[in-house]
Motif scaffolding. Structure first.
Motif, PDB file in Angstrom:
ATOM      1  N   LYS A  79       3.321  -0.087  16.564  1.00 56.03           N
ATOM      2  CA  LYS A  79       4.399  -0.784  15.859  1.00 56.03           C
ATOM      3  C   LYS A  79       4.814  -0.041  14.592  1.00 56.03           C
ATOM      4  O   LYS A  79       5.804  -0.384  13.964  1.00 56.03           O
ATOM      5  N   ASP A  80       4.046   0.996  14.237  1.00 52.43           N
ATOM      6  CA  ASP A  80       4.295   1.752  13.009  1.00 52.43           C
ATOM      7  C   ASP A  80       5.186   2.964  13.308  1.00 52.43           C
ATOM      8  O   ASP A  80       4.788   3.873  14.035  1.00 52.43           O
ATOM      9  N   GLU A  81       6.372   2.973  12.735  1.00 51.89           N
ATOM     10  CA  GLU A  81       7.334   4.050  12.975  1.00 51.89           C
ATOM     11  C   GLU A  81       6.783   5.413  12.549  1.00 51.89           C
ATOM     12  O   GLU A  81       7.032   6.432  13.200  1.00 51.89           O
TER      13      GLU A  81
ATOM     14  N   VAL B  10      -6.544   0.106  24.909  1.00 49.61           N
ATOM     15  CA  VAL B  10      -6.026  -0.811  23.889  1.00 49.61           C
ATOM     16  C   VAL B  10      -6.854  -0.628  22.626  1.00 49.61           C
ATOM     17  O   VAL B  10      -8.048  -0.919  22.609  1.00 49.61           O
ATOM     18  N   SER B  11      -6.212  -0.135  21.580  1.00 46.56           N
ATOM     19  CA  SER B  11      -6.922   0.142  20.326  1.00 46.56           C
ATOM     20  C   SER B  11      -6.116  -0.404  19.156  1.00 46.56           C
ATOM     21  O   SER B  11      -5.663   0.332  18.288  1.00 46.56           O
ATOM     22  N   ILE B  12      -5.935  -1.717  19.164  1.00 48.79           N
ATOM     23  CA  ILE B  12      -5.078  -2.353  18.168  1.00 48.79           C
ATOM     24  C   ILE B  12      -5.820  -2.602  16.860  1.00 48.79           C
ATOM     25  O   ILE B  12      -5.224  -2.865  15.829  1.00 48.79           O
ATOM     26  N   GLY B  13      -7.141  -2.486  16.885  1.00 50.48           N
ATOM     27  CA  GLY B  13      -7.896  -2.603  15.643  1.00 50.48           C
ATOM     28  C   GLY B  13      -8.374  -4.007  15.375  1.00 50.48           C
ATOM     29  O   GLY B  13      -8.988  -4.639  16.225  1.00 50.48           O
ATOM     30  N   GLU B  14      -8.068  -4.515  14.184  1.00 49.98           N
ATOM     31  CA  GLU B  14      -8.647  -5.777  13.748  1.00 49.98           C
ATOM     32  C   GLU B  14      -7.873  -7.003  14.234  1.00 49.98           C
ATOM     33  O   GLU B  14      -8.282  -8.125  13.973  1.00 49.98           O
ATOM     34  N   ASN B  15      -6.750  -6.809  14.907  1.00 56.00           N
ATOM     35  CA  ASN B  15      -5.951  -7.939  15.391  1.00 56.00           C
ATOM     36  C   ASN B  15      -6.474  -8.369  16.760  1.00 56.00           C
ATOM     37  O   ASN B  15      -5.998  -7.912  17.800  1.00 56.00           O
TER      38      ASN B  15
ATOM     39  N   VAL C 190      -8.307  -0.945  32.372  1.00 57.54           N
ATOM     40  CA  VAL C 190      -7.954  -1.257  30.982  1.00 57.54           C
ATOM     41  C   VAL C 190      -9.224  -1.199  30.138  1.00 57.54           C
ATOM     42  O   VAL C 190     -10.190  -1.912  30.406  1.00 57.54           O
ATOM     43  N   ILE C 191      -9.207  -0.324  29.137  1.00 54.28           N
ATOM     44  CA  ILE C 191     -10.336  -0.164  28.218  1.00 54.28           C
ATOM     45  C   ILE C 191      -9.893  -0.677  26.855  1.00 54.28           C
ATOM     46  O   ILE C 191      -8.893  -0.205  26.306  1.00 54.28           O
ATOM     47  N   THR C 192     -10.615  -1.644  26.320  1.00 59.01           N
ATOM     48  CA  THR C 192     -10.216  -2.264  25.061  1.00 59.01           C
ATOM     49  C   THR C 192     -11.253  -2.015  23.979  1.00 59.01           C
ATOM     50  O   THR C 192     -12.446  -2.253  24.182  1.00 59.01           O
ATOM     51  N   ARG C 193     -10.778  -1.523  22.848  1.00 62.27           N
ATOM     52  CA  ARG C 193     -11.657  -1.314  21.695  1.00 62.27           C
ATOM     53  C   ARG C 193     -11.706  -2.596  20.879  1.00 62.27           C
ATOM     54  O   ARG C 193     -10.678  -3.113  20.453  1.00 62.27           O
ATOM     55  N   ALA C 194     -12.909  -3.104  20.669  1.00 63.92           N
ATOM     56  CA  ALA C 194     -13.070  -4.292  19.838  1.00 63.92           C
ATOM     57  C   ALA C 194     -13.030  -3.891  18.367  1.00 63.92           C
ATOM     58  O   ALA C 194     -13.087  -2.708  18.023  1.00 63.92           O
TER      59      ALA C 194
ATOM     60  N   GLY D 149      -4.197   4.176  15.583  1.00 66.90           N
ATOM     61  CA  GLY D 149      -5.050   4.355  14.413  1.00 66.90           C
ATOM     62  C   GLY D 149      -6.004   5.515  14.638  1.00 66.90           C
ATOM     63  O   GLY D 149      -5.782   6.362  15.505  1.00 66.90           O
ATOM     64  N   ARG D 150      -7.090   5.561  13.889  1.00 65.96           N
ATOM     65  CA  ARG D 150      -8.012   6.703  13.985  1.00 65.96           C
ATOM     66  C   ARG D 150      -8.571   6.861  15.395  1.00 65.96           C
ATOM     67  O   ARG D 150      -8.593   7.958  15.948  1.00 65.96           O
ATOM     68  N   PHE D 151      -9.017   5.760  15.999  1.00 66.53           N
ATOM     69  CA  PHE D 151      -9.607   5.837  17.334  1.00 66.53           C
ATOM     70  C   PHE D 151      -8.540   6.124  18.389  1.00 66.53           C
ATOM     71  O   PHE D 151      -8.634   7.087  19.153  1.00 66.53           O
ATOM     72  N   GLY D 152      -7.507   5.290  18.435  1.00 62.27           N
ATOM     73  CA  GLY D 152      -6.463   5.462  19.440  1.00 62.27           C
ATOM     74  C   GLY D 152      -5.731   6.783  19.302  1.00 62.27           C
ATOM     75  O   GLY D 152      -5.401   7.438  20.297  1.00 62.27           O
ATOM     76  N   GLY D 153      -5.484   7.190  18.051  1.00 60.75           N
ATOM     77  CA  GLY D 153      -4.808   8.463  17.826  1.00 60.75           C
ATOM     78  C   GLY D 153      -5.608   9.638  18.351  1.00 60.75           C
ATOM     79  O   GLY D 153      -5.059  10.567  18.954  1.00 60.75           O
ATOM     80  N   MET D 154      -6.924   9.601  18.136  1.00 64.29           N
ATOM     81  CA  MET D 154      -7.777  10.683  18.632  1.00 64.29           C
ATOM     82  C   MET D 154      -7.803  10.708  20.159  1.00 64.29           C
ATOM     83  O   MET D 154      -7.762  11.778  20.778  1.00 64.29           O
ATOM     84  N   VAL D 155      -7.853   9.527  20.779  1.00 64.70           N
ATOM     85  CA  VAL D 155      -7.844   9.460  22.246  1.00 64.70           C
ATOM     86  C   VAL D 155      -6.540  10.037  22.790  1.00 64.70           C
ATOM     87  O   VAL D 155      -6.539  10.867  23.708  1.00 64.70           O
ATOM     88  N   ALA D 156      -5.414   9.612  22.221  1.00 64.53           N
ATOM     89  CA  ALA D 156      -4.107  10.086  22.686  1.00 64.53           C
ATOM     90  C   ALA D 156      -3.972  11.594  22.521  1.00 64.53           C
ATOM     91  O   ALA D 156      -3.522  12.305  23.432  1.00 64.53           O
ATOM     92  N   ARG D 157      -4.369  12.089  21.367  1.00 65.36           N
ATOM     93  CA  ARG D 157      -4.249  13.523  21.084  1.00 65.36           C
ATOM     94  C   ARG D 157      -5.121  14.351  22.037  1.00 65.36           C
ATOM     95  O   ARG D 157      -4.681  15.361  22.593  1.00 65.36           O
TER      96      ARG D 157
END
Length: 228
Positions: A32-34, A71-76, A95-99, A10-18
């Protein structure tokens, strides 16, 4: 080279990866999103569609071999908990987890109890960054890393212009370390990064307009940023 896994693009995880990939890190990106996997397949070393709560799937993609997992799965929240626990069981060192945006301190405590090395609370982190940026004009960006340590982008003080890093004895005097120096042109909204010097050495010269990324304890960064 350190290896990273970013789970959730998502916005957070995508920015970190990029950002990690742009700075030369080896990144495994998972979602999970193709559509998101298609977006990142040419940016990171490996982008894979996968259920991060499947232990065998994580192992099959070598995620048990990374140095750091974000881990930046969002609201789940349930998926965040299961993924964090699996990563620690697989032996991932950090392991860093975004709440979630509405996370309570109870959720933070649960994530810590199952082994998260750091839990990011978005509202708290953003509030802290905004306060620091408002209080100290030389700080362009402020990123909390742990309870005591932070990273900050700071304009090079005038007294540093034309000086070698080694001669300034920044580590000894201020107890902060310079991770990178951006060479920029233009001003205000027209600022353009011309070059980034990662891990500059003692003979590198700080010039007018340089932006330094420094890391250290909060009080040391604040003291360093007040130099003129």
């Amino acid at each position: 080279m350190r290896k990273f896994a970013v789970i959730g693009l998502g916005r957070f995880g995508g920015m970190v990866a990029r950002t990690l990939a742009e700075r030369g890190a080896e990144v495994i990106a998972v979602d999970k999103d193709e559509k998101l996997i298609e977006e990142f397949k040419d940016i990171v070393a490996l982008a894979v569609k996968m259920d991060s709560t499947d232990e065998e799937a994580l192992k099959s993609q070598g995620i048990d071999q990374v140095d750091v997992a974000i881990v930046s799965i969002g609201e789940n929240f349930e998926a965040s908990v299961l993924t964090t626990a699996l990563l620690k069981r697989l032996g991932v060192p950090v392991v860093i987890t975004r709440a979630s945006r509405t996370a309570s301190h109870i959720q933070e405590r649960i994530l810590n109890l199952i082994g998260a090395d750091r839990v990011i609370l978005p509202e708290v982190e953003m509030g802290k960054r905004l306060a620091q940026n408002l209080l100290i004009s030389n700080i362009l960006d402020y990123i909390p890393i742990s309870e005591k340590h932070s990273a900050a982008e700071i304009r090079a003080p005038k007294k540093f212009w034309g000086e070698k890093i080694g001669d300034l004895k920044i580590r000894e005097k201020y107890k902060v370390s310079i991770l990178e120096i951006k060479k920029v042109s233009g001003e205000g909204k027209d600022v353009k990064v011309e070059k980034i010097n990662y891990l500059p050495n003692a003979n590198d010269i700080i010039e007018k307009g340089d932006i330094m990324l420094v890391i250290g304890e909060e009080e040391d960064i604040e003291r360093f940023s007040k130099e003129e």
